[in-house]
Enzyme design. Structure first.
Site, short mmCIF file in Angstrom:
data_model
loop_
_atom_site.label_atom_id
_atom_site.label_comp_id
_atom_site.label_asym_id
_atom_site.label_seq_id
_atom_site.Cartn_x
_atom_site.Cartn_y
_atom_site.Cartn_z
N PHE A 17 61.88 35.87 -4.09
CA PHE A 17 61.72 34.86 -4.58
C PHE A 17 61.17 33.84 -3.70
CE2 PHE A 17 63.79 31.05 -6.42
CZ PHE A 17 62.49 30.39 -6.90
N THR B 296 66.05 43.70 -3.20
CA THR B 296 66.04 42.60 -4.43
C THR B 296 64.68 42.01 -4.57
OG1 THR B 296 66.76 40.72 -2.92
CG2 THR B 296 68.44 42.19 -4.13
N VAL C 165 66.44 44.71 8.12
CA VAL C 165 66.82 43.93 9.36
C VAL C 165 68.02 44.27 9.91
CG1 VAL C 165 64.98 42.17 8.66
CG2 VAL C 165 67.32 41.79 8.13
N SER D 196 68.26 38.36 2.32
CA SER D 196 69.65 38.24 1.79
C SER D 196 69.75 38.78 0.34
CB SER D 196 70.60 37.22 1.93
OG SER D 196 71.81 37.36 1.62
N LYS E 206 76.43 42.61 6.08
CA LYS E 206 75.62 43.26 6.97
C LYS E 206 74.58 42.47 7.37
CE LYS E 206 75.34 47.77 7.54
NZ LYS E 206 75.42 49.29 7.19
N ALA F 191 68.08 30.69 6.47
CA ALA F 191 68.49 30.15 4.91
C ALA F 191 70.06 30.20 4.71
CB ALA F 191 67.61 31.22 4.21
N TYR G 120 79.24 36.88 0.11
CA TYR G 120 78.15 36.05 0.16
C TYR G 120 78.35 34.95 0.94
CZ TYR G 120 73.92 33.51 -1.14
OH TYR G 120 72.61 32.75 -1.08
N TYR H 269 73.94 31.14 19.05
CA TYR H 269 72.65 31.28 19.92
C TYR H 269 72.10 30.08 20.56
CZ TYR H 269 72.05 36.34 19.69
OH TYR H 269 71.91 37.74 19.87
P1 NAD Z 1 65.62 37.29 -3.22
O1 NAD Z 1 66.74 38.45 -3.54
O2 NAD Z 1 64.51 37.08 -4.30
O3 NAD Z 1 65.03 37.66 -1.98
C1 NAD Z 1 65.75 38.14 -0.69
C2 NAD Z 1 64.79 39.11 -0.06
O4 NAD Z 1 65.42 39.66 0.81
C3 NAD Z 1 64.29 40.27 -1.13
O5 NAD Z 1 63.02 40.40 -1.05
C4 NAD Z 1 65.22 41.48 -0.56
O6 NAD Z 1 64.44 42.69 -0.66
C5 NAD Z 1 65.11 41.16 1.13
N1 NAD Z 1 66.14 41.73 1.63
C6 NAD Z 1 67.65 41.89 1.19
N2 NAD Z 1 68.37 42.36 2.25
C7 NAD Z 1 67.46 42.71 3.16
C8 NAD Z 1 67.58 43.66 4.44
N3 NAD Z 1 68.72 43.95 4.90
N4 NAD Z 1 66.47 43.74 5.42
C9 NAD Z 1 65.47 43.18 4.92
N5 NAD Z 1 65.02 42.61 3.60
C10 NAD Z 1 66.24 42.23 2.92
O7 NAD Z 1 66.31 35.82 -3.02
P2 NAD Z 1 65.84 34.44 -2.88
O8 NAD Z 1 66.25 33.56 -4.05
O9 NAD Z 1 64.66 34.44 -2.46
O10 NAD Z 1 66.81 33.91 -1.72
C11 NAD Z 1 66.22 34.17 -0.09
C12 NAD Z 1 67.18 33.36 0.64
O11 NAD Z 1 67.63 32.17 0.34
C13 NAD Z 1 68.46 34.06 0.89
O12 NAD Z 1 68.93 34.38 2.07
C14 NAD Z 1 69.48 33.47 -0.05
O13 NAD Z 1 70.77 33.55 0.34
C15 NAD Z 1 69.08 32.05 0.01
N6 NAD Z 1 69.31 30.93 -0.98
C16 NAD Z 1 68.50 31.22 -1.92
C17 NAD Z 1 69.06 30.09 -3.05
C18 NAD Z 1 68.41 30.13 -4.51
O14 NAD Z 1 68.52 29.41 -5.42
N7 NAD Z 1 67.31 30.85 -4.40
C19 NAD Z 1 70.03 29.31 -2.94
C20 NAD Z 1 70.71 29.26 -1.39
C21 NAD Z 1 70.26 30.16 -0.73
#
Ligand code: NAD
Length: 322
Positions: free
Chosen positions: A14, A38, A60, A78, A94, A117, A148, A162
């Protein structure tokens, strides 16, 4: 002059898809690394025409190897919704730990600026309200959500290590709840769930008594905040979120009204360790990034509802007696 190059992990998710789009728009070439656990290639299919964009399937957590120069690394990979990280607890730990180690290694090797993020979940169930970046949080490490919250807290610590020990140019953004197009309707987060339920005319399920609060922002504001931080010299952490705080019951009623649905509200048990309140203190983002949210709650929800309507092809069910 050669284009700057960005690596976006989780780029098919997303937020990653919106960030990739903005980076292309700013003149970057973008390499997106994603394992599609996801996210989905469909989220970035339109970017092939938007500029120099490459999507590579990669976990990753296994390793990160990129040929050629890289100017910025955005580590967004994530699972992010409770449904996803409770289904994939070990993968979540992980990617927050080993995945962060690998992506920091990439930034170090390439001399790139690194953006992590992180999340408002780093504050846990907060005892300080609203939450400033100086608050250390109140997290249950052994509860189900710990996978999480602690992964992100570890990722923050690794990022700072780092920076201090290896001289990597790093930044941390603490993201508060964000919504917008390309969320999965079934990802379990409140906004897509309420919209999907309101569009179907079925009951809108509100956890507990609905008095717990969240502060939700529209994705365009989040992307703007992330890019301002990326282009600054700040290390953070910096909160990026909309301080407009609503209870879950208020949010459900607002979504129902904006959809024009007559869904009933159904109260269901609250998940373990569900935070009671959540609101960002954005003084730091205001002062160091000149950032504040521009899209108000109802406006943002209207845009997300329009998108879901298109995706789900749904018209609200005819009004029923409430
Ligand atoms: P999302 O699930 O739509 O996107 C996460 C992406 O990471 C997915 O495309 C998934 O396939 C990929 N992914 C997961 N594990 C992976 C791995 N090991 N190797 C490669 N790709 C991997 O979630 P999002 O809402 O877009 O969130 C993106 C980031 O922002 C995350 O790190 C999340 O913790 C952080 N975040 C999001 C929100 C929110 O409200 N959307 C709030 C706080 C933090």
């Amino acid at each position: 002059m050669a284009r700057p190059r960005a690596v976006v992990t989780g780029g098919a998710g997303f937020l990653g898809s919106h960030l990739s789009e903005r980076l292309l728009h700013e003149g970057y070439s973008v390499l997106c690394l994603d394992d599609f656990s996801t996210g989905s290639p469909a989220n970035v299919a339109h970017l092939a025409e938007a500029g120099p964009f490459r999507l590579v399937r990669a976990n990753v957590t296994d390793f990160v190897h990129v040929v050629g120069d890289v100017d910025v690394v955005l580590h967004f990979a994530s699972p992010a919704s409770p449904v996803d990280y409770l289904r994939m607890p070990i993968e979540t730990l992980k990617v927050g730990s080993i995945g962060t180690l690998h992506t920091l290694g990439l930034a170090k090797e390439k001399g790139a600026r690194f953006l992590l993020a992180s999340t408002s979940e780093a504050y846990g169930d907060p005892q300080v309200h609203p939450q400033p970046e100086t608050y250390w949080g109140h997290v249950n490490p052994v509860g189900p959500r710990g996978v999480y919250d602690e992964a992100k807290r570890f990722a923050e610590a690794m990022t700072m290590a780092y920076r201090r020990a290896q001289g990597v140019d790093t930044a941390i953004v603490r993201i508060f709840n964000t919504h917008g197009p390309r969320m999965r309707p079934d990802d379990g987060r409140a906004v897509p769930t309420f919209i999907r339920q309101a569009l179907s005319g079925g009951p809108i399920t509100v956890a507990g008594d609905g008095s717990q609060t969240r502060s939700i922002q529209y994705v365009d504001d989040l992307v703007d905040g992330c890019l301002r931080l990326l282009h600054s010299r700040e290390a953070g952490p910096v909160n990026i979120g909309n301080p407009c705080e609503v209870s879950m019951a208020e949010l459900a009623l607002l979504v129902r009204e904006l959809v024009g649905s007559a869904s009933l509200l159904e109260y269901v048990p609250r998940p373990e360790d569900d935070p009671t309140v959540r609101r960002p203190d954005i003084s730091l983002a205001r002062s160091v990034l000149g950032w504040e949210p521009r899209v108000d709650l109802a406006d943002g929800l209207r845009r997300t509802i329009d998108w879901f309507r298109g995706e789900l092809g749904a018209d609200p069910a005819p009004a029923r007696a409430v």
